[in-house]
Design a protein around this motif. Structure first.
Motif, PDB file in Angstrom:
ATOM      1  N   MET A   1       0.840  -1.185   0.000  1.00 62.23           N
ATOM      2  CA  MET A   1       0.000   0.000   0.000  1.00 62.23           C
ATOM      3  C   MET A   1       0.879   1.239   0.000  1.00 62.23           C
ATOM      4  O   MET A   1       1.814   1.331   0.777  1.00 62.23           O
ATOM      5  CB  MET A   1      -0.890  -0.027   1.235  1.00 62.23           C
ATOM      6  N   GLN A   2       0.577   2.105  -0.897  1.00 63.21           N
ATOM      7  CA  GLN A   2       1.418   3.279  -1.035  1.00 63.21           C
ATOM      8  C   GLN A   2       0.561   4.539  -1.034  1.00 63.21           C
ATOM      9  O   GLN A   2      -0.486   4.570  -1.672  1.00 63.21           O
ATOM     10  CB  GLN A   2       2.182   3.179  -2.355  1.00 63.21           C
ATOM     11  N   LYS A  53       2.732   5.920  18.164  1.00 62.04           N
ATOM     12  CA  LYS A  53       1.558   5.620  18.983  1.00 62.04           C
ATOM     13  C   LYS A  53       0.418   6.428  18.431  1.00 62.04           C
ATOM     14  O   LYS A  53       0.455   7.650  18.433  1.00 62.04           O
ATOM     15  CB  LYS A  53       1.834   6.017  20.434  1.00 62.04           C
ATOM     16  N   GLY A  55      -3.418   6.747  18.977  1.00 68.07           N
ATOM     17  CA  GLY A  55      -4.505   6.283  19.832  1.00 68.07           C
ATOM     18  C   GLY A  55      -4.035   5.052  20.569  1.00 68.07           C
ATOM     19  O   GLY A  55      -2.930   5.015  21.108  1.00 68.07           O
ATOM     20  N   THR A 117       5.257   3.718   1.807  1.00 75.96           N
ATOM     21  CA  THR A 117       4.807   2.380   1.435  1.00 75.96           C
ATOM     22  C   THR A 117       4.745   1.506   2.680  1.00 75.96           C
ATOM     23  O   THR A 117       5.670   1.507   3.486  1.00 75.96           O
ATOM     24  CB  THR A 117       5.788   1.743   0.433  1.00 75.96           C
ATOM     25  N   VAL A 118       3.661   0.811   2.824  1.00 78.03           N
ATOM     26  CA  VAL A 118       3.506  -0.069   3.982  1.00 78.03           C
ATOM     27  C   VAL A 118       3.182  -1.474   3.483  1.00 78.03           C
ATOM     28  O   VAL A 118       2.398  -1.645   2.552  1.00 78.03           O
ATOM     29  CB  VAL A 118       2.380   0.434   4.912  1.00 78.03           C
ATOM     30  N   ALA A 123      -0.695  -2.961   6.453  1.00 79.04           N
ATOM     31  CA  ALA A 123      -1.330  -2.576   5.191  1.00 79.04           C
ATOM     32  C   ALA A 123      -2.674  -3.281   5.021  1.00 79.04           C
ATOM     33  O   ALA A 123      -3.647  -2.691   4.573  1.00 79.04           O
ATOM     34  CB  ALA A 123      -0.416  -2.917   4.023  1.00 79.04           C
ATOM     35  N   GLY A 126      -4.618  -1.755   8.359  1.00 80.51           N
ATOM     36  CA  GLY A 126      -4.587  -0.340   8.748  1.00 80.51           C
ATOM     37  C   GLY A 126      -4.830   0.590   7.584  1.00 80.51           C
ATOM     38  O   GLY A 126      -4.803   1.806   7.748  1.00 80.51           O
ATOM     39  N   ARG A 128      -7.230   1.667   6.051  1.00 78.33           N
ATOM     40  CA  ARG A 128      -8.314   2.635   6.219  1.00 78.33           C
ATOM     41  C   ARG A 128      -7.828   3.944   6.835  1.00 78.33           C
ATOM     42  O   ARG A 128      -8.349   5.002   6.557  1.00 78.33           O
ATOM     43  CB  ARG A 128      -9.368   1.989   7.125  1.00 78.33           C
ATOM     44  N   MET A 129      -6.818   3.836   7.686  1.00 80.72           N
ATOM     45  CA  MET A 129      -6.373   5.007   8.443  1.00 80.72           C
ATOM     46  C   MET A 129      -5.092   5.616   7.896  1.00 80.72           C
ATOM     47  O   MET A 129      -4.684   6.688   8.308  1.00 80.72           O
ATOM     48  CB  MET A 129      -6.072   4.608   9.892  1.00 80.72           C
ATOM     49  N   MET A 131      -3.557   7.005   5.277  1.00 77.06           N
ATOM     50  CA  MET A 131      -3.365   8.332   4.700  1.00 77.06           C
ATOM     51  C   MET A 131      -3.505   9.401   5.770  1.00 77.06           C
ATOM     52  O   MET A 131      -2.680  10.297   5.895  1.00 77.06           O
ATOM     53  CB  MET A 131      -4.424   8.519   3.611  1.00 77.06           C
ATOM     54  N   GLN A 132      -4.550   9.258   6.575  1.00 78.82           N
ATOM     55  CA  GLN A 132      -4.810  10.285   7.574  1.00 78.82           C
ATOM     56  C   GLN A 132      -3.720  10.311   8.635  1.00 78.82           C
ATOM     57  O   GLN A 132      -3.291  11.370   9.073  1.00 78.82           O
ATOM     58  CB  GLN A 132      -6.184  10.046   8.205  1.00 78.82           C
ATOM     59  N   VAL A 133      -3.281   9.127   9.020  1.00 78.47           N
ATOM     60  CA  VAL A 133      -2.259   9.068  10.054  1.00 78.47           C
ATOM     61  C   VAL A 133      -0.934   9.616   9.526  1.00 78.47           C
ATOM     62  O   VAL A 133      -0.265  10.401  10.185  1.00 78.47           O
ATOM     63  CB  VAL A 133      -2.114   7.617  10.571  1.00 78.47           C
ATOM     64  N   GLN A 136      -1.086  13.248   9.555  1.00 74.58           N
ATOM     65  CA  GLN A 136      -0.942  13.811  10.902  1.00 74.58           C
ATOM     66  C   GLN A 136       0.519  13.798  11.342  1.00 74.58           C
ATOM     67  O   GLN A 136       1.015  14.748  11.935  1.00 74.58           O
ATOM     68  CB  GLN A 136      -1.791  12.994  11.898  1.00 74.58           C
ATOM     69  N   PHE A 177       0.473  16.162  20.222  1.00 75.44           N
ATOM     70  CA  PHE A 177       0.166  16.581  18.880  1.00 75.44           C
ATOM     71  C   PHE A 177      -0.853  17.722  18.920  1.00 75.44           C
ATOM     72  O   PHE A 177      -0.710  18.729  18.245  1.00 75.44           O
ATOM     73  CB  PHE A 177      -0.382  15.361  18.151  1.00 75.44           C
TER      74      PHE A 177
ATOM     75  N   TYR B 156      -7.904   8.938  15.838  1.00 72.74           N
ATOM     76  CA  TYR B 156      -7.459   8.514  17.177  1.00 72.74           C
ATOM     77  C   TYR B 156      -6.934   9.689  18.006  1.00 72.74           C
ATOM     78  O   TYR B 156      -6.006   9.561  18.775  1.00 72.74           O
ATOM     79  CB  TYR B 156      -6.364   7.439  17.065  1.00 72.74           C
TER      80      TYR B 156
ATOM     81  N   ASP C 708      -2.698  -4.823  -3.480  1.00 67.66           N
ATOM     82  CA  ASP C 708      -2.125  -3.566  -3.963  1.00 67.66           C
ATOM     83  C   ASP C 708      -0.820  -3.880  -4.694  1.00 67.66           C
ATOM     84  O   ASP C 708      -0.430  -5.040  -4.817  1.00 67.66           O
ATOM     85  CB  ASP C 708      -1.948  -2.558  -2.823  1.00 67.66           C
ATOM     86  N   GLN C 710       2.165  -3.602  -3.938  1.00 72.01           N
ATOM     87  CA  GLN C 710       3.206  -4.236  -3.136  1.00 72.01           C
ATOM     88  C   GLN C 710       2.856  -5.693  -2.818  1.00 72.01           C
ATOM     89  O   GLN C 710       3.612  -6.381  -2.142  1.00 72.01           O
ATOM     90  CB  GLN C 710       3.413  -3.470  -1.816  1.00 72.01           C
ATOM     91  N   ASN C 712       0.253  -6.594  -1.047  1.00 72.07           N
ATOM     92  CA  ASN C 712      -0.506  -6.716   0.201  1.00 72.07           C
ATOM     93  C   ASN C 712      -1.927  -7.144  -0.125  1.00 72.07           C
ATOM     94  O   ASN C 712      -2.574  -6.545  -0.989  1.00 72.07           O
ATOM     95  CB  ASN C 712      -0.611  -5.365   0.922  1.00 72.07           C
TER      96      ASN C 712
END
Lengths: 193, 287, 801, 158
Positions: A1-2, A53, A55, A117-118, A123, A126, A128-129, A131-133, A136, A177, B156, C708, C710, C712
């Motif tokens: 996932m990238q 970390k 949440g 890239t994860v 991947a 996670g 779903r989160m 991009m947002q994480v 942040q 944060f 979160y 994807d 990669q 995954n």
């Protein structure tokens, strides 16, 4: 996932100051919340770790950082970081190009293009989160980076910035944060863009 | 899928829970456990200490105080659904709770846990925004109140301070002339929303005195679609205005792409859910 | 004298073939005393858990087990290095390839098994796998099958480099597995060149997973003293597992006992032999204690036997009236990192050449290329008989496209092309012999039942109002009951199946089969077959399966083969018993056996009322008073090698409405008519159809395993992988016709997979039909709200005034 | 990690167990207390195979810690039948062919048992909603719905 992210942070100092700081890899790394350089192999190769970390979730990555390109002319640097989660179930890498540009009033800006890239469990689950994480995290990085530039100067602002740096957490943390973003908001109110 | 080791502590009172949060580093509160335990089983979360607040009676229950409904943070979804107070004075919350997860999960999942966890897919944060709720938070420094609006800061990430506990959620009674709507699109039972939108409208005759449009899972956190609200506030709402508002809802979305859909789909669904909720709320407000 | 009523009463009391007998197995399941693999607890048993790769393609630079071994309660950590001396680090697959048991120097797909930890319990094992340190070097990942044979594609299987002689054909690229063809290419091409009309449609049948409620698992227990291995495992084919384990381990088959206990659903997922089984067996042999391995749900979806992943192109050449002149099908088959497809050995793409469907096709050509990608191996038939779902999908979709192009109604075009009732047995141009069928009658029955013309009229009206309503039709023919040993074997073992029946002196019966139930109700239905054949009440008949120590060798239960093959073996074995019983009865009645006739449960002397012997009386006599020269006892074994496959068929019709603003689909009606020949237990048949339709609904409307770039796998929990609940699942209407199979002893054909095979193209047909007036000819699955809305949006149908 | 003592009533009988704090209730029931009717299907609280009745409420025991059940009253599928024989829901599942492989069945039954107390006279739609936390791969649910309806009738007549 990238995911690909483009970021820009205002810096409260000159482009020269920004560029000077950008080349200090261990210092720049420490702007990344929870990240630190644990071993300097040579000026292009480092070993480091990142504790995140978010949440209730916590992850720790150990990895290598390679500075593949430094272009003083363009004040641009390319960094490739790659790490594996300490449990071996996920890995992450970041290909980052960062450069400093001039801005009005003797100030400057840090610009960056990052491709994160994860792989592995993070991947699969996670996504779903992610991009947002990542967003942040980079925002916090930018705020920390700006603090460091501000701290190079003098006066109340520099003093405040030095205080923030001292308080900077060892990992990404929602509470801290919130504080940094709050400060960013204050700045935008009083900073007089 | 087995959680990592941790120490388990039972809190006997709110004060005790706060004290225990302070006493154990990186401790997490265990409410219903249906957000936290799956993360622990996947080992994304590995808190060394869990403080179980299920035994704290003062965190439970729903009571009416004047025009305010006070809901204990440990009230379960099914308790919300079956609460006569809510059915009568705040049916929006009943409707929303009915669409959370599935019957078994609703027996364990709590409103406080849902609000405090910080997952943008959770339903109650947006509901709280639409209801203009206030949260009662207890911490080492005592009690404070925080409006829902401003509490949710990111994924979160919220305004809960270190060692603070969400104790109670306060929502105003829905009065005559006030209507609500709740629409949620999900792929299947038990899934997070593709998009959801609770809406509360206050009418003054035919004129919209106030409106709150909130959105679930289309941004890093639950948000209010303020630009959309501004289109409708002070006006006699008609189809054309609803379309303008829906366009503003669409513009307010910043969802993450995943298997539920891409940015375009999710944004359009948020707009559609808002559209439906506005219509339902209007119908109800008009009586 | 009301003799008929009395005979009927006796008949009814048998609860034989045709009776909706309540299930024998339910008593234990409703009381929580079913015995599934994970329920088994043996003294001293340890637990195995896998270290898995986060990467889809990477070289393993090092593995450090020390920290894991230091954890109290950990007994062993095994890697490919440890299995090498035993030559067990790779294992043969059912498809003639090899598969790494534990990753050997390289990982080929995400979540591949890299090491196994053996610990006191699953908690310690879960802790220990995190302590095994593996260092990887990432390699370029290949997930797009279309890119697999590019010149610059990364080479996945280094072990096969240069070995261009594949198990099924010459390989033309290092990522190529096989090329397989059926039919006549040149003749087909010629027809296409001269055809009045041709249509061509690309379609992708996504990778999906059977996802039974119970995941895969085993308990291996090696008795060092007696050198005897017992493995309880969730297998749909325990006898084949025993053969493979023997071939792998060198332990004689006679000292290996494989037991399939109660199985919590299979659907193809439990046909294969997985690394978890092999390492548990090795660990038990090495450590001398029982070892349990049970997948969690993420492991199940990510690593054990997927299905489909076929990129298909269907082409039909026809005349202007829509009569098919030729069919051409091209397939790119994504088999993942190791070719571990569970197909009969000779068919690398299963029975895909049933793709001429229910139609009279003069000439056809099928071409399949299999390729490697960085995905999990498997390739099982997910509730279908070896790629039949894919075959039915491609022909039914392409038929719809042809109908659309010619402006002929899709029911009418099928009518024009059906194999006619008088043409049976019908030899297809790709080599199969359809045993029996009456497609026209079945189609008319369905169209009348739903009032097809009225539905079309309603659809017209809806379209003028801008609403989206779709009517799907699928008229499928399956090929099940694999299979005749002249063309079907697995690892060289012919695909017969077996039954062994013993009639005890008091007339109760114990029977054992080579198949194994996973919810199909074998305990109930096999007894019904025996009851009808022997005239003994099914309540007095016990059925046992799944224990290789006691059951006769059989190939197992998948591909709807239990009734066509195992059921036939049961009937034939019972008939052998009845033949012997007839001799005994003749002896007891002191007549020639030709003077006897059979009536429900007894032999009667023709024309002499009252002169009769019941089967029970004969059973008693079999143990004390047999004709001279006859051996005592009353039992028989049959290994049934079917003369042909059976060809169940069905006509399915779906009516649905699409919400334009969300893309959500509401299935308003789903009418399923099935013809599975003779119906043994209508209640169970209906249950199987409900289940198959629901699985078909899941596949068509939501299941997919997206990767994807990669590699995954996205969505490997039941949060994301679509298993519909009570709420999403439509209401099903069922119907039937009965066209017995002429070659099956009972005329039965098998049914459990038809509803899956037939419903999937029916859903797609209905979804596409909703957009057909806008020149949409095909939409790929899954038809989730998201994807349907994308089409709505693309066509601008969601525009608001 | 030190084990903790838990004590609860399981199918009417007081039982004790020593558990790690992290031990999931489903494992305590299956492994320590050897009642294997309660199954594990998905482990993420989606499938409902592990459903048990905890203090009069249906819960998914894969997402409850054993320590949380201390002092509670639990019922599993093994506790449904009594001296009078099978419970009405059990009989109805057999009668209506509401099960095939049987793996989801214990969770279905214990949920149906509680659901019919929550709603003794449900419509088909209410059954589908009330049972929506339990997945089945075999039956397509249609006969389970019928079984719940049949059980409702039986229980009403009793």
């Amino acid at each position: 996932m990238q995911v690909d992210l483009e970021k820009e942070f205002e810096l409260p100092g000159s482009a020269a100051q920004g560029w000077e700081f950008l080349q200090n890899i261990p210092a720049v790394a420490s702007c990344m919340p929870g990240a630190e350089i644990t071993d300097t192999i040579d000026e292009h190769n480092y070993k480091g770790k990142v504790k995140m970390k978010i949440g209730p979730a916590a992850m720790a990555f150990n990895g290598d950082i390679v500075i593949s390109n430094i272009d003083a002319q363009k004040r641009e640097l390319n960094l490739m970081g790659k790490g594996q989660d300490s449990k071996g179930s996920s890995s992450a890498s970041m290909d980052l190009t960062a450069w400093i540009v001039d801005a009005d009033g003797g100030k400057s800006a840090l610009k960056g293009n990052a491709s994160v890239t994860v792989t592995g469990k993070a991947a699969s689950l996670g996504g779903r989160m992610m991009m947002q994480v990542a967003d942040q995290i980079l925002n916090q990085f930018g705020a920390n980076f700006a603090d460091h530039i501000a701290a190079m100067g003098a006066g109340v602002e520099a003093e405040e910035a030095r205080e923030h740096i001292a308080q900077q957490p060892q990992e990404i943390n929602g509470l801290r944060f919130a504080w940094s973003v709050f400060i960013g908001w204050l700045r935008s109110l009083f900073g007089g863009k | 899928m087995i959680p990592s080791e941790f120490e388990y502590h039972k809190a006997t009172s709110i004060q005790d829970a706060i004290a225990q949060l302070g006493a154990h580093e990186d401790a997490k509160l265990l409410a219903g456990g249906h957000s936290l335990l799956p993360m622990m089983k996947l080992r994304f979360a590995e808190p060394p200490h869990l403080i179980d607040i299920n035994g704290i009676e003062e965190l439970r229950g729903i009571r009416l105080e004047g025009d305010t409904i006070c809901i204990g943070a440990m009230t379960t979804e099914n308790e919300l659904i079956h609460s006569e107070i809510l059915q009568q004075h705040c049916p929006l919350l009943v409707e929303a709770a009915r669409l959370v997860a599935d019957p078994q999960v609703r027996n364990r999942g709590t409103i406080g846990g849902d609000v405090a966890h910080g997952d943008p897919g959770n339903d109650h944060p947006a509901v709280m925004l639409a209801l203009d709720a206030t949260f009662v938070l207890h911490g080492p420094g005592g009690e404070r109140q925080q409006a829902a609006n401003g509490f949710f800061l990111g994924t979160y990430w919220n305004d809960l301070q270190e060692h603070e506990i969400l104790v109670e959620l306060r929502v105003p009674v829905i009065k005559k002339g006030v209507g609500h709507g709740y629409s949620k699109l999900k792929r299947k039972t038990g899934d997070y929303a593709v998009a959801g939108s609770p809406v509360v409208i206050e009418l003054d005759g035919e004129v919209c005195r106030d409106i709150r449009i909130a959105l679930t899972n289309v941004a890093p956190m639950a948000i209010r679609a303020e630009a959309a609200e501004n289109i409708l506030r002070g006006k006699v709402i008609d189809d054309a205005l609803i379309e303008q508002a829906a366009a503003e809802v669409l513009a307010a979305c910043d969802p993450a792409e995943d298997l539920r859909g891409d940015v375009l789909y999710k944004s359009h669904m948020a707009a559609e859910m808002a559209r439906r909720s506005i219509r339902a709320a209007l119908l109800q407000a008009r009586g | 004298m009301d003799n008929t009523a009395e005979v009927q009463d006796r008949e009814d009391s048998l609860k034989g073939v045709g009776c909706s007998r309540k299930r024998k197995e339910d008593a234990r399941f409703v009381q929580g005393t079913g015995r599934y693999t994970d329920d088994l607890k043996l003294p001293g048993m340890l637990f195995a858990d896998m270290v898995r790769s986060p990467y889809a393609h990477a070289r393993i630079k090092s593995i450090n087990k020390e920290k894991a071994l230091a954890l109290p309660g950990v007994h062993a950590v095994l890697t490919a290095e440890d299995l090498k001396p035993l030559n067990l680090h790779w294992m043969p697959t059912l498809a003639g390839d090899v598969q790494a048991v534990l990753a050997d120097e390289k990982v080929h797909f995400q979540y591949q098994e890299v090491a196994v930890v053996i610990a006191d319990d699953r908690y310690i094992a879960a802790d220990a796998i995190e302590l095994v340190e593996v260092e990887y070097e990432e390699l370029e990942v290949l997930v797009d099958a279309h890119r697999a044979m590019d010149d610059d594609a990364p080479i996945l299987r280094e072990d096969l480099v240069g070995k261009m002689d594949g198990a099924h054909s010459t390989r033309v690229h290092n990522n190529h597995i096989f090329n397989w063809q059926a039919g006549e290419k040149e003749a087909t091409d010629r027809v296409f060149e001269q055809a009045e009309v041709t249509v061509k449609q690309d379609m992708y049948y996504p990778r999906v997973h059977p996802c039974p409620m119970e995941t895969c698992g085993c308990v291996a227990s090696f008795d060092k003293i007696n050198e005897h291995l017992t493995v309880h495992l969730t297998s749909q084919a325990p006898h084949i597992v025993r053969t493979v384990v023997s071939m792998l381990s060198g332990i004689p088959e006679s000292r290996i006992r494989i037991v399939s206990p109660d199985i919590g659903g299979g659907f193809g997922n439990k046909v294969g032999i997985y690394p978890g089984y092999v390492v548990s067996i090795v660990a038990s042999i090495v450590l001398g204690v029982p070892v349990k391995w049970v997948e969690d749900r993420m492991e199940n979806i990510s690593t054990t036997a997927f299905a489909r992943d076929y990129h298909m192109t269907g082409e039909i050449a026809a005349d202007k009236e829509g009569r098919i002149k030729a069919l051409r099908v091209n397939v790119l088959a994504d088999h993942g990192a190791f070719d571990a497809c569970a197909d009969p050995s000779k068919f690398p793409a299963g029975l895909m050449h049933i793709c001429t469907g229910s139609y009279d096709v003069p000439v056809a050509h099928l071409n399949v290329d299999g390729v490697y990608t960085n995905k999990a191996p498997g390739g099982v038939a997910y509730r279908c008989s070896f790629r039949v779902t894919e075959a039915v999908y491609v022909i039914e979709r392409t038929m719809d496209v042809l109908a659309q192009k010619l402006g002929i109604d899709k029911a009418e075009i099928r009518r024009r092309n059906f194999v006619k009732v008088e043409q049976f047995p019908y030899k297809t141009c790709l080599g199969w012999e359809l045993d029996s069928g009456d497609y026209h009658t079945a189609l008319e029955k369905v169209l009348n039942a739903v009032d097809y013309d009225a539905l079309r009229k309603e659809q017209q009206e809806k379209r003028t109002q801008g609403e989206l309503m779709g009517i799907g039709l699928c008229t499928f023919t399956e090929i099940v009951g694999a299979g005749p040993s002249r063309n079907c074997d697995i690892l060289g073992v012919g695909m017969f199946d077996s039954a062994e029946i013993r009639v005890h002196p008091t007339g109760s019966v114990m029977a054992r089969m080579g198949t194994i139930t996973q919810g199909q109700g074998h305990q109930t239905t096999y007894a019904q077959i025996i009851a009808s054949e022997l005239g003994i009440s099914s309540d007095e008949i016990s059925i046992e399966e799944g224990d290789t120590d006691t059951a006769p060798y059989g190939l197992g239960t998948y591909g709807s083969r239990s009734t066509p093959v195992g059921g036939a073996a049961t009937a034939v074995a019972a008939r052998k018993i009845r033949a012997k019983a007839q001799k005994i009865a003749a002896h007891l009645l002191e007549v020639s056996e030709n003077d006897l006739e059979w009536e429900v449960d007894r032999f009667k002397v023709k024309g002499v009322p009252g002169q009769e012997k019941t089967m029970k009386e004969v059973a008693w006599a079999a143990y004390n008073n047999v004709p001279e020269g006859m051996e005592p006892g009353l039992e028989a074994v049959d290994y049934y090698d079917p003369p042909n496959f059976t060809y169940p068929f069905g006509i399915y019709l779906c009516v649905l409405d699409i919400d334009k603003s969300t893309g959500e689909t509401k299935v308003r009606r789903f009418y399923a008519l099935d013809d599975c020949g003779t119906r043994i237990n209508p209640m169970i048949i209906e249950g199987q159809i409900h289940g198959g339709l629901t699985e078909g609904f899941a596949v068509a409307m939501g299941q997919e395993m997206p990767f994807d770039e990669q590699g995954n796998l996205l969505g490997n929990t039941l949060m994301d992988y679509f298993v519909p609940t009570f709420v999403e699942t439509p209401h099903w209407e069922t119907d039937y016709t009965v066209t017995p199979s002429p070659h099956h002893p009972l005329g039965a054909k098998g049914v459990a997979e038809s509803p899956h095979v037939g419903s999937i193209p029916c859903f797609t047909s209905a979804i596409v039909d909703a957009f057909a007036h806008l020149d949409v000819t095909h939409m790929d699955m899954p038809h989730s709200a998201y994807r349907v809305w994308q089409k709505v949006h693309e066509l601008g149908l969601d525009k608001r005034a | 990690m030190a084990k903790q003592h838990v004590s609860f009533k399981l199918n009417g009988k007081q039982v004790d167990a020593l558990v790690e704090p992290r031990e999931l209730l489903v494992h305590t029931i299956r492994e320590t207390l050897s009642l294997t009717g309660t199954h594990i299907g998905c482990e993420t609280s989606h499938c409902g195979a592990c459903t048990v009745d905890l203090d009069g409420k249906s819960v998914k025991s894969c997402t409850v810690l054993a320590v949380q059940a201390d002092g509670s009253e639990l019922k599993t599928v093994e506790g449904l039948a009594d001296a009078g024989g099978l419970h009405a829901v059990q009989k109805a599942f057999i009668e209506e062919h509401g099960l095939q492989c049987g793996f989801c069945t214990p969770g279905m039954l214990i949920r149906a048992y509680r659901f019919l107390q929550e709603n003794p006279n449900p419509t088909e739609e209410e059954i589908r909603w009330g049972m929506s936390g339990n997945l089945c791969r075999c039956t397509g649910y249609q006969n389970i719905v019928k079984a719940v309806q049949t059980a409702a009738k039986t229980l009403q007549q009793a």
